[in-house]
Design a protein around this motif. Structure first.
Motif, PDB file in Angstrom:
ATOM      1  N   GLN A  38     -28.692  36.156   8.496  1.00 24.79           N
ATOM      2  CA  GLN A  38     -27.469  35.751   9.170  1.00 24.79           C
ATOM      3  C   GLN A  38     -26.819  34.563   8.459  1.00 24.79           C
ATOM      4  OE1 GLN A  38     -25.826  37.228  12.090  1.00 24.79           O
ATOM      5  NE2 GLN A  38     -27.092  38.752  11.036  1.00 24.79           N
ATOM      6  N   TRP A  39     -25.484  34.511   8.525  1.00 26.92           N
ATOM      7  CA  TRP A  39     -24.749  33.374   7.968  1.00 26.92           C
ATOM      8  C   TRP A  39     -24.767  32.244   8.990  1.00 26.92           C
ATOM      9  CZ3 TRP A  39     -22.686  38.339   8.254  1.00 26.92           C
ATOM     10  CH2 TRP A  39     -22.595  39.031   7.044  1.00 26.92           C
ATOM     11  N   VAL A  40     -25.219  31.105   8.575  1.00 23.22           N
ATOM     12  CA  VAL A  40     -25.228  29.952   9.472  1.00 23.22           C
ATOM     13  C   VAL A  40     -24.347  28.890   8.828  1.00 23.22           C
ATOM     14  CG1 VAL A  40     -26.630  28.255  10.675  1.00 23.22           C
ATOM     15  CG2 VAL A  40     -27.553  30.537  10.231  1.00 23.22           C
ATOM     16  N   MET A  41     -23.064  28.926   9.162  1.00 29.02           N
ATOM     17  CA  MET A  41     -22.082  28.014   8.573  1.00 29.02           C
ATOM     18  C   MET A  41     -21.204  27.499   9.698  1.00 29.02           C
ATOM     19  SD  MET A  41     -21.083  30.171   5.142  1.00 29.02           S
ATOM     20  CE  MET A  41     -20.295  28.772   4.361  1.00 29.02           C
ATOM     21  N   GLU A  42     -21.256  26.220   9.916  1.00 25.19           N
ATOM     22  CA  GLU A  42     -20.514  25.622  11.019  1.00 25.19           C
ATOM     23  C   GLU A  42     -19.016  25.868  10.858  1.00 25.19           C
ATOM     24  OE1 GLU A  42     -19.844  21.286  13.207  1.00 25.19           O
ATOM     25  OE2 GLU A  42     -21.088  21.462  11.412  1.00 25.19           O
ATOM     26  N   GLY A  43     -18.409  26.348  11.938  1.00 19.05           N
ATOM     27  CA  GLY A  43     -16.978  26.586  11.938  1.00 19.05           C
ATOM     28  C   GLY A  43     -16.568  27.922  11.384  1.00 19.05           C
ATOM     29  N   LEU A  44     -17.510  28.664  10.764  1.00 20.45           N
ATOM     30  CA  LEU A  44     -17.159  29.954  10.180  1.00 20.45           C
ATOM     31  C   LEU A  44     -17.429  31.089  11.148  1.00 20.45           C
ATOM     32  CD1 LEU A  44     -16.092  31.281   7.618  1.00 20.45           C
ATOM     33  CD2 LEU A  44     -18.454  31.518   6.836  1.00 20.45           C
ATOM     34  N   ASN A  45     -18.508  30.996  11.919  1.00 20.42           N
ATOM     35  CA  ASN A  45     -18.750  31.958  12.985  1.00 20.42           C
ATOM     36  C   ASN A  45     -19.388  31.234  14.163  1.00 20.42           C
ATOM     37  OD1 ASN A  45     -21.684  31.982  12.721  1.00 20.42           O
ATOM     38  ND2 ASN A  45     -21.377  33.176  10.842  1.00 20.42           N
ATOM     39  N   LEU A  46     -19.725  31.953  15.193  1.00 14.66           N
ATOM     40  CA  LEU A  46     -20.127  31.352  16.460  1.00 14.66           C
ATOM     41  C   LEU A  46     -21.626  31.374  16.685  1.00 14.66           C
ATOM     42  CD1 LEU A  46     -17.326  33.023  18.613  1.00 14.66           C
ATOM     43  CD2 LEU A  46     -17.258  30.851  17.395  1.00 14.66           C
ATOM     44  N   LEU A  47     -22.391  31.757  15.670  1.00 10.47           N
ATOM     45  CA  LEU A  47     -23.833  31.898  15.791  1.00 10.47           C
ATOM     46  C   LEU A  47     -24.544  30.594  15.444  1.00 10.47           C
ATOM     47  CD1 LEU A  47     -25.915  34.269  16.311  1.00 10.47           C
ATOM     48  CD2 LEU A  47     -26.181  34.306  13.828  1.00 10.47           C
ATOM     49  N   ASP A  48     -25.542  30.238  16.254  1.00 13.46           N
ATOM     50  CA  ASP A  48     -26.405  29.092  15.963  1.00 13.46           C
ATOM     51  C   ASP A  48     -27.819  29.606  15.700  1.00 13.46           C
ATOM     52  OD1 ASP A  48     -24.381  27.197  16.479  1.00 13.46           O
ATOM     53  OD2 ASP A  48     -24.764  27.358  18.626  1.00 13.46           O
ATOM     54  N   LEU A  49     -28.510  28.960  14.788  1.00 12.11           N
ATOM     55  CA  LEU A  49     -29.883  29.344  14.466  1.00 12.11           C
ATOM     56  C   LEU A  49     -30.853  28.359  15.106  1.00 12.11           C
ATOM     57  CD1 LEU A  49     -31.774  31.202  12.843  1.00 12.11           C
ATOM     58  CD2 LEU A  49     -31.585  29.576  10.961  1.00 12.11           C
ATOM     59  N   LYS A  50     -31.757  28.876  15.928  1.00 16.31           N
ATOM     60  CA  LYS A  50     -32.730  28.036  16.617  1.00 16.31           C
ATOM     61  C   LYS A  50     -34.127  28.146  16.003  1.00 16.31           C
ATOM     62  CE  LYS A  50     -32.540  28.391  21.134  1.00 16.31           C
ATOM     63  NZ  LYS A  50     -32.420  29.010  22.467  1.00 16.31           N
ATOM     64  N   TYR A  51     -34.347  29.202  15.220  1.00 21.12           N
ATOM     65  CA  TYR A  51     -35.700  29.467  14.723  1.00 21.12           C
ATOM     66  C   TYR A  51     -35.894  28.780  13.368  1.00 21.12           C
ATOM     67  CZ  TYR A  51     -40.046  31.981  13.924  1.00 21.12           C
ATOM     68  OH  TYR A  51     -41.363  32.303  13.710  1.00 21.12           O
ATOM     69  N   HIS A  52     -36.205  27.501  13.391  1.00 19.85           N
ATOM     70  CA  HIS A  52     -36.318  26.717  12.156  1.00 19.85           C
ATOM     71  C   HIS A  52     -37.669  26.887  11.479  1.00 19.85           C
ATOM     72  CE1 HIS A  52     -32.502  24.755  12.957  1.00 19.85           C
ATOM     73  NE2 HIS A  52     -32.902  24.552  14.207  1.00 19.85           N
ATOM     74  N   GLN A  53     -38.642  27.499  12.183  1.00 18.51           N
ATOM     75  CA  GLN A  53     -39.951  27.712  11.574  1.00 18.51           C
ATOM     76  C   GLN A  53     -39.880  28.639  10.366  1.00 18.51           C
ATOM     77  OE1 GLN A  53     -39.092  27.822  14.785  1.00 18.51           O
ATOM     78  NE2 GLN A  53     -40.887  27.813  16.143  1.00 18.51           N
TER      79      GLN A  53
END
Length: 515
Positions: free
Chosen positions: A429-444
């Motif tokens: 998944q793309w995790v880029m602030e302001g580009l889409n609405l998805l947040d990544l919680k699984y930092h492991q």
């Protein structure tokens, strides 16, 4: 004998290529390449579908909320995301996505034809050469929000021209306030393109009424200013978003490559030959005594071309910003072609037959290419039958030939189907602030958190930099994942997968269970 119908604006006979039934057939023909694939095999679309699954089911899934977060915000990149919400709940996610994406090419074709009709008061036979750009490189790469916004922009541009020709300027100003907002929320670039289209066309219309070019430009800017409200939305959006770089200014090597890639799909020789055919049509119009260009659309194409040269490769973290514009520069230039004076019927019929042949051959090749990709992906997705719900899957696919393969890398986000069908975690998944609405919680997941950790290159590409299997696998945090999926990956050293249990394989891919 009945006289053939005539065009009321030009008084000339109507050719078979501009009959309403034929134009409707062209619009429907644009759906054919996407009818067979159960999921449109567009490169980035699978990654987007992973996000759609999160936004639809994060509140009800016992797994998704462990890995992802989702927040709605007013950003200029929501076209398909918004449509998926009602349709996904009604039809199911995969069916809804297919239906939405299936509508984009015919909408684009309808927009092209409407613009041509409004400018020329008829549809020139050469307009047929522009229609395959509905399946241009940006669409085939899966930039679906952008492609949807461009389709809406050309339809809106046709309306702008129609109302301008009928002097309905006040009505046009009122209508284009909400229209511009809709196009903006579909995708910012589409809104920008709509503004350029309308500004340039209005400047020519003002000049044709006897005003100088400077005054015409000022008046055109005032008319187009009714579409300025999204500027304030953009300012608020970017003020809240701290990520997303802008870079790659005036990179002429890439811009030259993007020109060659405007019709990129699978077969290099065929895609380049198709581009050359379009170039030959433009050259013919340039040197022919019987053909010319509409100043309106030619100036519009010129304005878009200048913006292509000025735009950087990456804007707000969104890559290929300039590349997305170029196919529509060429399409607009082709739509600008018309007869010089009265139509010469033998030439018009020849161009219409050639244009129809170009459309059928080009769309036929797109149909075959997408069918091949769909069959290959169907075989790969059998691996999902061996993955339980909510599983954490690290997957790798090899780009091959150091990224120099012409055929589009259609499996670059195929692993996101783990999210779509298994509500699990996938590292693409793309995790880029302001580009889409998805947040990544699984930092492991460490380095396998997000795109492009799933894309490797062969080890002999070390001189070009990048990420390869021999480097990636030793860094895989095995305790953070349940499965490793090597999808179209090259053979690996057995020591790198020691202790992993194969649970599925085919002739190209293998799925391991981690302990």
């Amino acid at each position: 004998m009945l006289n053939p119908p005539t065009n009321l604006s030009t008084g000339e006979p109507i050719g078979w290529w501009e009959r309403p039934w034929f134009m409707l057939a062209l619009v429907l023909l644009a759906t054919v390449p996407l009818l067979y694939p159960p999921i449109p095999p567009l490169v980035d679309l699978f990654g987007h579908m992973g996000r759609y699954r999160v936004q639809l089911d994060i509140d009800s899934s016992p797994w998704l909320h462990r890995y992802y977060g989702f927040h709605w915000a007013a950003i200029g990149n929501l076209g398909v995301d918004l449509l998926v919400m009602p349709l996904g709940r009604l039809l199911g996610l995969e069916t809804a996505v297919k239906l939405i994406v299936l509508c984009i090419p015919p909408m684009t074709v309808a927009g092209f034809l409407w613009v041509a009709y409004e400018v020329h008061h008829r549809v020139p036979p050469t307009a047929l050469f522009a229609l395959p750009f509905a399946y241009s490189h940006p669409f085939m790469f899966g930039f679906v929000n952008f492609a949807l916004s461009v389709a809406l922009a050309f339809l809106a541009f046709g309306l702008w021209l129609n109302l301008g020709a009928r002097k309905k300027l006040r009505l046009r100003a009122v209508l284009f306030v909400p229209i511009s907002i809709v196009v903006f929320f579909a995708h910012t670039f589409g809104w920008g393109m709509l503004g350029l289209l309308c500004f340039s066309a209005e400047a020519v219309r003002q000049h044709d009424e006897g005003r100088g070019w400077f005054r015409s430009g000022v008046n055109a800017a005032l008319h187009a200013s009714v579409m300025a409200i999204p500027i304030f939305i953009t300012i608020a959006w970017r003020r809240e978003a701290h990520g997303g770089m802008t870079r790659g200014w005036f990179d002429w090597d890439f811009k030259w490559k993007y020109l060659q890639m405007v019709l990129r799909d699978r077969w290099h020789w065929f895609d380049i030959a198709s581009l050359c055919a379009v170039g030959l049509v433009l050259l013919t119009a340039l040197i022919s005594r019987r053909l010319t260009f509409s100043r309106n659309l030619l100036f519009t194409a010129f304005v878009l071309l200048v913006c292509f040269f000025i735009l950087p490769r990456t804007v707000f973290g969104s890559t290929y910003a300039d590349m997305r514009l170029l196919p529509y520069v060429l399409a607009t230039a082709v739509l600008a072609i018309r007869s010089r004076g009265e139509t010469y019927p033998p030439l018009a019929r020849t161009l219409a037959i050639a244009g129809l042949a170009f459309c059928v051959i080009r769309l036929g090749a797109n149909t075959a290419s997408l069918a091949i990709a769909a069959n290959e992906q169907k075989a790969e997705l059998v691996a999902l039958d061996h993955i339980p719900m909510g599983a954490r899957v690290a997957w790798i696919t090899d780009e091959g030939e150091c990224g120099r393969v012409w055929a589009l890398p259609r499996n670059s986000h195929l692993g996101a189907m783990v999210i779509v069908r298994r509500e699990g975690f996938s590292n693409d998944q793309w995790v880029m602030e302001g580009l889409n609405l998805l947040d990544l919680k699984y930092h492991q997941a460490g380095k396998f958190r997000a795109d492009p950790s799933q894309i490797t290159r062969p080890s002999y590409c070390r001189g070009r930099g990048g990420w390869f299997v021999e480097r990636a696998l030793p860094q895989l945090p095995r305790d953070a994942f349940d499965y490793l999926w090597l999808l179209n990956a090259p053979p690996v050293d057995p020591h790198l997968v020691e202790g992993l249990t194969p649970v599925w394989r085919n002739d190209r891919s293998i799925l391991y269970r981690l302990h």
